[in-house]
Enzyme design. Sequence first.
Site, PDB file in Angstrom:
ATOM      1  N   ASP A  16     -37.774  74.238  16.706  1.00 60.80           N
ATOM      2  CA  ASP A  16     -37.329  73.940  18.071  1.00 60.80           C
ATOM      3  C   ASP A  16     -37.794  72.556  18.517  1.00 60.80           C
ATOM      4  O   ASP A  16     -38.871  72.107  18.120  1.00 60.80           O
ATOM      5  CB  ASP A  16     -37.900  75.021  19.007  1.00 60.80           C
ATOM      6  CG  ASP A  16     -37.181  75.051  20.352  1.00 60.80           C
ATOM      7  OD1 ASP A  16     -36.163  74.355  20.522  1.00 60.80           O
ATOM      8  OD2 ASP A  16     -37.674  75.765  21.255  1.00 60.80           O
ATOM      9  N   HIS A  33     -31.251  66.349  15.587  1.00 58.69           N
ATOM     10  CA  HIS A  33     -30.995  67.342  14.530  1.00 58.69           C
ATOM     11  C   HIS A  33     -31.117  66.706  13.146  1.00 58.69           C
ATOM     12  O   HIS A  33     -31.587  67.331  12.202  1.00 58.69           O
ATOM     13  CB  HIS A  33     -29.611  67.975  14.711  1.00 58.69           C
ATOM     14  CG  HIS A  33     -29.518  68.801  15.964  1.00 58.69           C
ATOM     15  ND1 HIS A  33     -30.496  69.691  16.341  1.00 58.69           N
ATOM     16  CD2 HIS A  33     -28.567  68.859  16.937  1.00 58.69           C
ATOM     17  CE1 HIS A  33     -30.154  70.271  17.493  1.00 58.69           C
ATOM     18  NE2 HIS A  33     -28.983  69.773  17.875  1.00 58.69           N
ATOM     19  N   THR A  62     -26.582  82.879  16.979  1.00 61.42           N
ATOM     20  CA  THR A  62     -25.284  83.318  17.520  1.00 61.42           C
ATOM     21  C   THR A  62     -25.074  82.725  18.919  1.00 61.42           C
ATOM     22  O   THR A  62     -23.940  82.573  19.356  1.00 61.42           O
ATOM     23  CB  THR A  62     -25.224  84.868  17.587  1.00 61.42           C
ATOM     24  OG1 THR A  62     -26.471  85.359  18.117  1.00 61.42           O
ATOM     25  CG2 THR A  62     -25.022  85.485  16.217  1.00 61.42           C
ATOM     26  N   ARG A  67     -23.189  75.651  22.782  1.00 60.62           N
ATOM     27  CA  ARG A  67     -23.432  74.205  22.942  1.00 60.62           C
ATOM     28  C   ARG A  67     -22.121  73.439  22.817  1.00 60.62           C
ATOM     29  O   ARG A  67     -21.100  73.994  22.439  1.00 60.62           O
ATOM     30  CB  ARG A  67     -24.421  73.735  21.885  1.00 60.62           C
ATOM     31  CG  ARG A  67     -25.748  74.436  22.078  1.00 60.62           C
ATOM     32  CD  ARG A  67     -26.812  73.849  21.200  1.00 60.62           C
ATOM     33  NE  ARG A  67     -28.072  74.528  21.461  1.00 60.62           N
ATOM     34  CZ  ARG A  67     -29.257  74.058  21.130  1.00 60.62           C
ATOM     35  NH1 ARG A  67     -29.356  72.899  20.530  1.00 60.62           N
ATOM     36  NH2 ARG A  67     -30.347  74.740  21.407  1.00 60.62           N
ATOM     37  N   LEU A 127     -39.509  79.574  -5.010  1.00 64.75           N
ATOM     38  CA  LEU A 127     -39.435  79.813  -3.566  1.00 64.75           C
ATOM     39  C   LEU A 127     -38.074  80.398  -3.175  1.00 64.75           C
ATOM     40  O   LEU A 127     -37.030  79.903  -3.594  1.00 64.75           O
ATOM     41  CB  LEU A 127     -39.629  78.468  -2.830  1.00 64.75           C
ATOM     42  CG  LEU A 127     -39.425  78.515  -1.312  1.00 64.75           C
ATOM     43  CD1 LEU A 127     -40.576  79.226  -0.619  1.00 64.75           C
ATOM     44  CD2 LEU A 127     -39.264  77.097  -0.740  1.00 64.75           C
TER      45      LEU A 127
HETATM   46  C1  FPP Z   1     -33.450  73.526  18.001  1.00 63.91           C
HETATM   47  O1  FPP Z   1     -33.672  72.352  18.715  1.00 63.91           O
HETATM   48  C2  FPP Z   1     -32.732  73.256  16.762  1.00 63.91           C
HETATM   49  C3  FPP Z   1     -31.476  73.724  16.454  1.00 63.91           C
HETATM   50  C4  FPP Z   1     -30.681  74.587  17.346  1.00 63.91           C
HETATM   51  C5  FPP Z   1     -30.815  73.333  15.204  1.00 63.91           C
HETATM   52  C6  FPP Z   1     -31.690  73.286  13.999  1.00 63.91           C
HETATM   53  C7  FPP Z   1     -31.120  72.340  13.045  1.00 63.91           C
HETATM   54  C8  FPP Z   1     -31.836  71.563  12.214  1.00 63.91           C
HETATM   55  C9  FPP Z   1     -33.301  71.625  12.043  1.00 63.91           C
HETATM   56  C10 FPP Z   1     -31.194  70.519  11.385  1.00 63.91           C
HETATM   57  C11 FPP Z   1     -30.052  70.947  10.580  1.00 63.91           C
HETATM   58  C12 FPP Z   1     -30.388  71.754   9.439  1.00 63.91           C
HETATM   59  C13 FPP Z   1     -29.536  72.677   9.011  1.00 63.91           C
HETATM   60  C14 FPP Z   1     -29.867  73.532   7.827  1.00 63.91           C
HETATM   61  C15 FPP Z   1     -28.238  72.891   9.701  1.00 63.91           C
HETATM   62  P1  FPP Z   1     -32.988  72.224  20.152  1.00 63.91           P
HETATM   63  O2  FPP Z   1     -31.700  71.482  19.985  1.00 63.91           O
HETATM   64  O3  FPP Z   1     -32.864  73.560  20.782  1.00 63.91           O
HETATM   65  O4  FPP Z   1     -34.048  71.333  20.884  1.00 63.91           O
HETATM   66  P2  FPP Z   1     -34.347  71.283  22.441  1.00 63.91           P
HETATM   67  O5  FPP Z   1     -34.810  72.656  22.848  1.00 63.91           O
HETATM   68  O6  FPP Z   1     -35.417  70.257  22.535  1.00 63.91           O
HETATM   69  O7  FPP Z   1     -33.067  70.867  23.117  1.00 63.91           O
END
Ligand code: FPP
Length: 242
Positions: A16, A33, A62, A67, A127
């Site tokens: 997160d 991301h 889900t 977004r 792993l």
């Molecule tokens: C949460 O941060 C992250 C996500 C919803 C996406 C996770 C994606 C990755 C780590 C990179 C891509 C990797 C793959 C395998 C697709 P947030 O956007 O909720 O952050 P915020 O709460 O600060 O807005």
Amino acid sequence: MAEKERVPSHVAIIMDGNGRWAAKKGLPRLAGHNAGMLAMKEIVKESSRLGINYLTVYAFSTENWKRSQEEVSGIFRLLIKYVDSELRELHENNVRVRILGDYRKLPAAAAERLEKTLETTRENTGLCFSIALNYGSRAEIVRAVSRICADKDAGRLDADRIIDEELLSRYLYTGDENGNLPDPDLIIRTSGEERLSNFLLWQSAYSELAFTDVLWPEFTPEEYRRILKQYQNRDRRFGGRK
Ligand code: FPP
């Protein structure tokens, strides 16, 4: 770092804070991301190095479909980029990739890459790296119950078969369709939020939880080892007493 036998067998991570990291730097959310994907690559490698057996990450829930279209399609493009650049190395490092969630609903190009990844790494014995994609825990439990009912109706499951915890577990994404994934020993969430957000609700019954203020793109192998060390000092009783 601690000896191999004392590292947790299964670590799950709620990655997160990508958006906040990007905002802090005045960058678009997708840049967050992208940085998150780079952090994830390092943590996969570190997990292998430390002898962790199972690593599970929450990549797309889900709920994340809500977004913007731009952000959602950007995350899937990143997923494709990750698979295209890393599959070879994952395979060479004997990593087995698993997906938790209904990944067939993802855009075709992403779903195809995932199929190929699952196929290529299926027999690997190092792993086990599970990526939760289009995953939600409540939906997972509802799906398990529906499939049990369908199997009973179709006679694939004995009509007298009692529905117990072992049976329900088998029908979850973590269940034995692809070999059983043990419950996580430790769940880490970054960015200072302290909740599970519909991640592994059934499987986390006895998991230790660790929260860190570090935003996911800044989560380093050093921070990971710090949390693992902290975990090793905890006393897990699983409801019993010592
Ligand atoms: C949460 O941060 C992250 C996500 C919803 C996406 C996770 C994606 C990755 C780590 C990179 C891509 C990797 C793959 C395998 C697709 P947030 O956007 O909720 O952050 P915020 O709460 O600060 O807005």
